[in-house]
Design a protein around this motif. Sequence first.
Motif, PDB file in Angstrom:
ATOM      1  N   VAL A   1      -4.106  11.695  -4.139  1.00  0.00           N
ATOM      2  CA  VAL A   1      -3.271  10.442  -4.103  1.00  0.00           C
ATOM      3  C   VAL A   1      -3.940  10.733  -2.630  1.00  0.00           C
TER       4      VAL A   1
ATOM      5  N   ARG B   1       1.124   3.769  -3.123  1.00  0.00           N
ATOM      6  CA  ARG B   1       1.001   5.219  -3.084  1.00  0.00           C
ATOM      7  C   ARG B   1       2.208   5.852  -3.453  1.00  0.00           C
TER       8      ARG B   1
ATOM      9  N   GLN C   1       1.013  -1.225   0.276  1.00  0.00           N
ATOM     10  CA  GLN C   1      -0.328  -0.249  -0.683  1.00  0.00           C
ATOM     11  C   GLN C   1       0.949   1.430   0.186  1.00  0.00           C
ATOM     12  N   GLU C   2       2.020   1.476   0.900  1.00  0.00           N
ATOM     13  CA  GLU C   2       3.368   2.211   0.943  1.00  0.00           C
ATOM     14  C   GLU C   2       3.609   2.664   0.024  1.00  0.00           C
TER      15      GLU C   2
ATOM     16  N   ALA D   1      -6.422   7.463  -2.293  1.00  0.00           N
ATOM     17  CA  ALA D   1      -5.487   6.892  -3.119  1.00  0.00           C
ATOM     18  C   ALA D   1      -5.608   5.129  -2.359  1.00  0.00           C
ATOM     19  N   ASP D   2      -5.638   5.640  -0.287  1.00  0.00           N
ATOM     20  CA  ASP D   2      -5.604   4.178   0.356  1.00  0.00           C
ATOM     21  C   ASP D   2      -6.856   3.839   0.457  1.00  0.00           C
TER      22      ASP D   2
END
Length: 360
Positions: free
Chosen positions: A36, A22, A18-19, A40-41
């Motif tokens: 973002v 991004r 996930q990190e 994004a998450d």
Amino acid sequence: MVETEFPRHLHPHWPKLQENSRAWLLEKRLMPPDKVAAYADGLCYTDLVAGYYIGASDELLEAIADLSSWFFGWDDRHDRDAVHGRTAQWRRLCQGLHRTLEHPREHLDHPDPLVAGFADCVLRLYGNLGPRWNARFARHFHPVIDAYDHEFGNRRNGTVPGVAAYVELRRLTFAHWVWIDLLEPTARCELPDAVRKHPAYRAAALATQDFSAWYNDLCSLPKELAGDEVHNLGISLIQHEGMSLQEAVAEVHRRVSDCVRDFLAVEPEVLRLAAGLNDGSARGEELGNAVHSCLFNMRNWFSSVYWFHHESGRYRVESWDDQTLPPYVSDTAAPEFPGARTAGTPGIALAETDPSGGEE
């Protein structure tokens, strides 16, 4: 049925995925920094892929996740270019994507972020199993690009495909065989044609992909009705079968449920195929284990797609200020660049596609 029969799994690399996703979206300029940060998450794109490809190396999973995020961005560009009539820009994008499949390294610095991002994903994926798999991946992705171009024409003309034509088209725009191809590098084994084209293996794979496509249509129907979309199984049923909205939703739900039952019916035969391949030799053990891996991840499509659509902000149209424009989408046109060609890309020959979801 999905919650009962298909436990949810997530790849252990998911939090880092996930990190990194991004950061990749920012680096490749596929979403503006403010979007973002804000969305994004909550879009949960990495959750989707982290549940698909259990057992993939961290590097491969990141490449697949970035391809998936890119795919959503491409889909959003398709929508906005169609809405605004940006035909020349759309055709240039299609041309660039076709060329990228053949020569990804040459397009890493392309001025259109979607072409450059695609090149980055393709190059990373091509480093896993070798030239034959790479060529197959490209062979399966070219029709996906053409199918999106076909949909672009439908959208501009306001043409709602008939149900049978839409089913055929959807198996391309969802990229059924591309996602199935990616099961093999996840299993670290290129499957021979006799295994990939075995009727049980193909039936199981097709059931997972049709489930995913129809469940997406079910959950995205409010979003697509709000945006005057013409490509959704529910919309085709309303337009061509004379169904009410409620009847169309019930019919899509029935087809979704049938996909689950179809998979469960053929799953034991795929397990027998895997057992038969494991003949005691090293190669037999490798193939048997690879089929087990592929089947396990086919199973994971059901739970991953199901939960993604319940958790992602991509489909929460009721919470948007403007229901025709998702808040996570940038409505700007693609950048112009010197020497851009505007000739049309070849149209898709739908009659040549096996309506059963067959591949070359």
